[in-house]
Design a protein around this motif. Structure first.
Motif, PDB file in Angstrom:
ATOM      1  N   GLU A  12     -27.718 -11.539 -12.799  1.00 30.26           N
ATOM      2  CA  GLU A  12     -27.128 -11.247 -14.103  1.00 30.26           C
ATOM      3  C   GLU A  12     -27.406 -12.366 -15.112  1.00 30.26           C
ATOM      4  OE1 GLU A  12     -22.667 -11.314 -15.530  1.00 30.26           O
ATOM      5  OE2 GLU A  12     -23.098  -9.422 -14.488  1.00 30.26           O
ATOM      6  N   VAL A  13     -27.352 -13.609 -14.663  1.00 32.62           N
ATOM      7  CA  VAL A  13     -27.638 -14.742 -15.553  1.00 32.62           C
ATOM      8  C   VAL A  13     -29.077 -14.671 -16.041  1.00 32.62           C
ATOM      9  CG1 VAL A  13     -27.898 -17.260 -15.643  1.00 32.62           C
ATOM     10  CG2 VAL A  13     -25.869 -16.251 -14.599  1.00 32.62           C
ATOM     11  N   VAL A  14     -30.005 -14.392 -15.139  1.00 34.73           N
ATOM     12  CA  VAL A  14     -31.418 -14.282 -15.511  1.00 34.73           C
ATOM     13  C   VAL A  14     -31.612 -13.127 -16.488  1.00 34.73           C
ATOM     14  CG1 VAL A  14     -33.758 -13.870 -14.652  1.00 34.73           C
ATOM     15  CG2 VAL A  14     -32.202 -15.365 -13.387  1.00 34.73           C
ATOM     16  N   GLU A  15     -30.911 -12.019 -16.271  1.00 30.84           N
ATOM     17  CA  GLU A  15     -31.015 -10.877 -17.186  1.00 30.84           C
ATOM     18  C   GLU A  15     -30.566 -11.264 -18.591  1.00 30.84           C
ATOM     19  OE1 GLU A  15     -28.640  -8.032 -15.097  1.00 30.84           O
ATOM     20  OE2 GLU A  15     -30.237  -7.591 -13.653  1.00 30.84           O
ATOM     21  N   LYS A  16     -29.451 -11.967 -18.698  1.00 31.20           N
ATOM     22  CA  LYS A  16     -28.953 -12.393 -20.014  1.00 31.20           C
ATOM     23  C   LYS A  16     -29.921 -13.352 -20.692  1.00 31.20           C
ATOM     24  CE  LYS A  16     -24.058 -11.683 -19.064  1.00 31.20           C
ATOM     25  NZ  LYS A  16     -22.745 -12.322 -18.942  1.00 31.20           N
ATOM     26  N   ILE A  17     -30.479 -14.285 -19.931  1.00 34.14           N
ATOM     27  CA  ILE A  17     -31.453 -15.228 -20.473  1.00 34.14           C
ATOM     28  C   ILE A  17     -32.676 -14.485 -20.985  1.00 34.14           C
ATOM     29  CG2 ILE A  17     -33.063 -17.082 -19.833  1.00 34.14           C
ATOM     30  CD1 ILE A  17     -30.921 -17.919 -17.713  1.00 34.14           C
ATOM     31  N   ALA A  18     -33.174 -13.545 -20.195  1.00 33.18           N
ATOM     32  CA  ALA A  18     -34.374 -12.791 -20.562  1.00 33.18           C
ATOM     33  C   ALA A  18     -34.145 -11.936 -21.801  1.00 33.18           C
ATOM     34  CB  ALA A  18     -34.820 -11.917 -19.380  1.00 33.18           C
ATOM     35  N   VAL A  19     -32.990 -11.294 -21.893  1.00 33.70           N
ATOM     36  CA  VAL A  19     -32.687 -10.460 -23.061  1.00 33.70           C
ATOM     37  C   VAL A  19     -32.629 -11.311 -24.330  1.00 33.70           C
ATOM     38  CG1 VAL A  19     -30.878  -9.068 -24.168  1.00 33.70           C
ATOM     39  CG2 VAL A  19     -31.580  -8.576 -21.823  1.00 33.70           C
ATOM     40  N   ALA A  20     -31.951 -12.451 -24.256  1.00 33.43           N
ATOM     41  CA  ALA A  20     -31.862 -13.329 -25.427  1.00 33.43           C
ATOM     42  C   ALA A  20     -33.247 -13.798 -25.858  1.00 33.43           C
ATOM     43  CB  ALA A  20     -30.960 -14.524 -25.120  1.00 33.43           C
ATOM     44  N   ALA A  21     -34.082 -14.162 -24.904  1.00 29.20           N
ATOM     45  CA  ALA A  21     -35.440 -14.615 -25.228  1.00 29.20           C
ATOM     46  C   ALA A  21     -36.270 -13.486 -25.834  1.00 29.20           C
ATOM     47  CB  ALA A  21     -36.122 -15.169 -23.985  1.00 29.20           C
ATOM     48  N   ALA A  22     -36.176 -12.291 -25.261  1.00 24.70           N
ATOM     49  CA  ALA A  22     -36.947 -11.156 -25.778  1.00 24.70           C
ATOM     50  C   ALA A  22     -36.524 -10.793 -27.196  1.00 24.70           C
ATOM     51  CB  ALA A  22     -36.795  -9.956 -24.850  1.00 24.70           C
ATOM     52  N   LYS A  23     -35.218 -10.803 -27.455  1.00 20.28           N
ATOM     53  CA  LYS A  23     -34.718 -10.454 -28.791  1.00 20.28           C
ATOM     54  C   LYS A  23     -35.152 -11.451 -29.854  1.00 20.28           C
ATOM     55  CE  LYS A  23     -30.565  -7.802 -27.649  1.00 20.28           C
ATOM     56  NZ  LYS A  23     -29.096  -7.779 -27.736  1.00 20.28           N
ATOM     57  N   SER A  24     -35.506 -12.670 -29.451  1.00 19.21           N
ATOM     58  CA  SER A  24     -35.907 -13.688 -30.417  1.00 19.21           C
ATOM     59  C   SER A  24     -37.335 -13.498 -30.918  1.00 19.21           C
ATOM     60  CB  SER A  24     -35.767 -15.084 -29.797  1.00 19.21           C
ATOM     61  OG  SER A  24     -36.781 -15.314 -28.836  1.00 19.21           O
ATOM     62  N   VAL A  25     -38.085 -12.610 -30.298  1.00 21.86           N
ATOM     63  CA  VAL A  25     -39.488 -12.410 -30.657  1.00 21.86           C
ATOM     64  C   VAL A  25     -39.600 -11.417 -31.820  1.00 21.86           C
ATOM     65  CG1 VAL A  25     -41.714 -11.534 -29.819  1.00 21.86           C
ATOM     66  CG2 VAL A  25     -40.274 -12.933 -28.323  1.00 21.86           C
ATOM     67  N   PRO A  26     -40.314 -11.804 -32.889  1.00 21.52           N
ATOM     68  CA  PRO A  26     -40.531 -10.867 -34.001  1.00 21.52           C
ATOM     69  C   PRO A  26     -41.262  -9.620 -33.508  1.00 21.52           C
ATOM     70  CG  PRO A  26     -41.181 -13.095 -34.625  1.00 21.52           C
ATOM     71  CD  PRO A  26     -40.912 -13.112 -33.140  1.00 21.52           C
TER      72      PRO A  26
END
Length: 131
Positions: free
Chosen positions: A22-36
């Motif tokens: 779950e922690v990795v999922e949250k990290i990945a989602v935040a990183a993906a959302k930061s991409v234009p």
């Protein structure tokens, strides 16, 4: 202490550190959302249910991990993302940037990104085109 949702990392000073999927999922989602060019995460059904939750005032339920699944094994993470890309952005460029951002974020937490799989599920047509 190993089970489906948590993976121990070995540390030389004794003891262990566990990082859950779950922690990795949250990290990945935040990183993906930061991409234009990334409009949203999640497939059609997930986005539909999220829209319903938004209407009843539960707009934060499920957002942190929507569109992502991850599995951590032996200090390596496999991440699967489902993206909606803004119209006008080249898919290869956006997915390469997402992959790089997610890999960097995962590495910052002491894990190795074994795989970052991306499925583009939709295009957001009402989004502004890149400049």
């Amino acid at each position: 202490m190993e089970h489906d949702a948590t993976q121990e990392l070995r540390v030389p000073a004794g003891g262990s550190t566990s990082v859950s999927d779950e922690v990795v999922e949250k990290i990945a989602v935040a990183a993906a959302k930061s991409v234009p060019g990334v409009a949203e995460l999640g497939g059609d059904i997930a986005r539909f249910f999220n829209a319903v939750l938004d209407r009843v005032g539960l707009d934060q339920v499920g957002d942190a991990r929507r569109g992502c699944s991850a599995h951590v094994t032996d200090g390596s993470a496999v991440v699967n993302l489902v993206l909606v890309i803004d119209a006008g952005y080249p898919v290869p460029q956006v997915t390469n940037e997402v992959r790089a951002a997610v890999a960097s974020a995962i590495e910052a937490y002491g894990l190795l990104p074994a795989e970052i799989n991306i499925r583009v599920d939709d295009v957001a047509m009402g989004s502004p085109a890149p400049i």
